[in-house]
Motif scaffolding. Structure first.
Motif: not given
Length: 344
Positions: A248-249, A233-234, A8-10, A216-217
């Motif tokens: 952001r991917e 991670l993003l 899932v993603t924001s 990255l994080g």
């Protein structure tokens, strides 16, 4: 869950909220739909740009999926549940309004709720935690600080894991921009005290300003049946300097564990003197040892022949049912102008 992976993603101020994706090999993904599909789950009235839904976490326990997240301008932290990732998902179970980026750990008969919360100042919140009764939909006491961060700004996006004799707490630091990084601490008890990894951060590109992947994080981990660990991670891929029009991917990277039991995300490297440095993530990396399962790509063209919109379409905030139609003229998407402006 079994042979399947779900992600899932924001979704911020867009509706439906929290897109959910499915994969069999962690490389090829298809969108199943969205988790938050009703105004009763996701009221975006008056939500500012880049407000709304932050940082969802997906977990599975006891035959049920749990998606926990924050509506930063509309009620705080909540979770929804479903027996199938396609839904239907339950109504929101609201927990508290402090902090962001909630996560869940199911550990035997116990469950833990971990999130970012107030700290000593605006840029230095702390990681807070409480036990939670997910069946009753309530926290078992107020969430309390368990870790102040490893020294960087904005300790956030925490996830607690049980691995062997340790509880590992990973979290992001440095803000969501070019100083982004991922840290890890551990303890033999879920509420600490925690010790910091001696080679933190375990991944960052803040010292690689010319690399094609930046910021990255904000990682989450998954273990495969073959014993390997992987991280999602993003990050961003800036073009012509510091602009990143895709935002952001989500990236995938391998995780290695040192002989002392600490993780490194991406390719491990050494600092001068032989000490272990932050991991690095490349545009092409070895894939998990899983049989590739590819899905048909979504069509490049939509002729609106269905009675429902494809999941790739989103509305800015909750849609007005009077402003669009797939039925008034079959095979067409009809958009009706409204009195609101872009400022509205």
């Amino acid at each position: 869950m079994g042979d399947d992976f779900y992600l899932v993603t924001s979704s911020f101020e867009y509706f439906p909220g929290v897109p959910i994706f499915h994969s069999r090999d962690l490389v090829h993904f298809r969108q199943l739909g969205h988790v938050l599909t009703r105004r009763s789950q996701l009221d975006l009235t008056g939500i500012r740009s880049s407000g709304g839904i932050y940082a969802p976490t997906l977990r599975h326990h006891g035959g049920r999926f749990y998606m926990i997240t924050t509506n930063v301008d509309g009620g705080g932290n909540f979770y929804v549940t479903a027996h199938r990732p396609e839904g239907p998902w339950s109504n929101a179970v609201w927990l508290d309004e402090d902090g962001i980026d909630p996560s869940l750990l199911f550990d035997g008969g116990d469950a833990y709720y971990t999130r970012t919360g107030p700290g000593r100042d605006f840029e230095h919140p702390r990681i807070h935690q409480a036990k939670i009764d997910v069946a009753g939909g309530r926290l078992l006491g107020k969430a309390k600080p368990v870790w102040p961060g490893a020294g960087g700004t904005w300790p956030e996006a925490p996830h607690l894991y049980r691995r062997g004799e340790y509880y590992y707490l990973i979290h992001a630091e440095g803000g969501t921009g070019y100083g982004h990084s991922e840290m890890v601490v551990r303890s033999r008890a879920p509420f600490g005290p925690f010790e910091a990894c001696p080679h933190n951060p375990i991944v960052t590109h803040r010292d690689r300003p010319r690399h094609p992947i930046q910021a990255l994080g904000h990682a989450d981990l998954v273990d495969l049946p073959d014993g390997t660990t992987w991280a999602v991670l993003l990050g961003i891929r800036p073009k012509r300097g510091r602009h990143h029009h895709l935002g952001r991917e989500t990236f995938l990277a391998p995780v290695t564990w040192t002989k002392h039991g600490w993780p490194v995300i991406g390719e491990a490297r050494s600092r001068s003197g032989g000490a272990l440095g932050p991991g690095r993530v490349e545009l092409s990396m070895p894939a998990p040892r899983l049989r590739p399962v590819r899905f048909a790509p979504p069509p490049a063209r939509d002729d609106f022949g269905s009675t429902e919109l494809e999941p790739s379409w989103n509305f800015l905030r909750n849609p007005d049912a009077r402003s669009w139609s797939l039925k008034e003229r079959r095979g067409w998407l009809r958009l009706v102008g409204r009195a609101v402006s872009l400022d509205d």
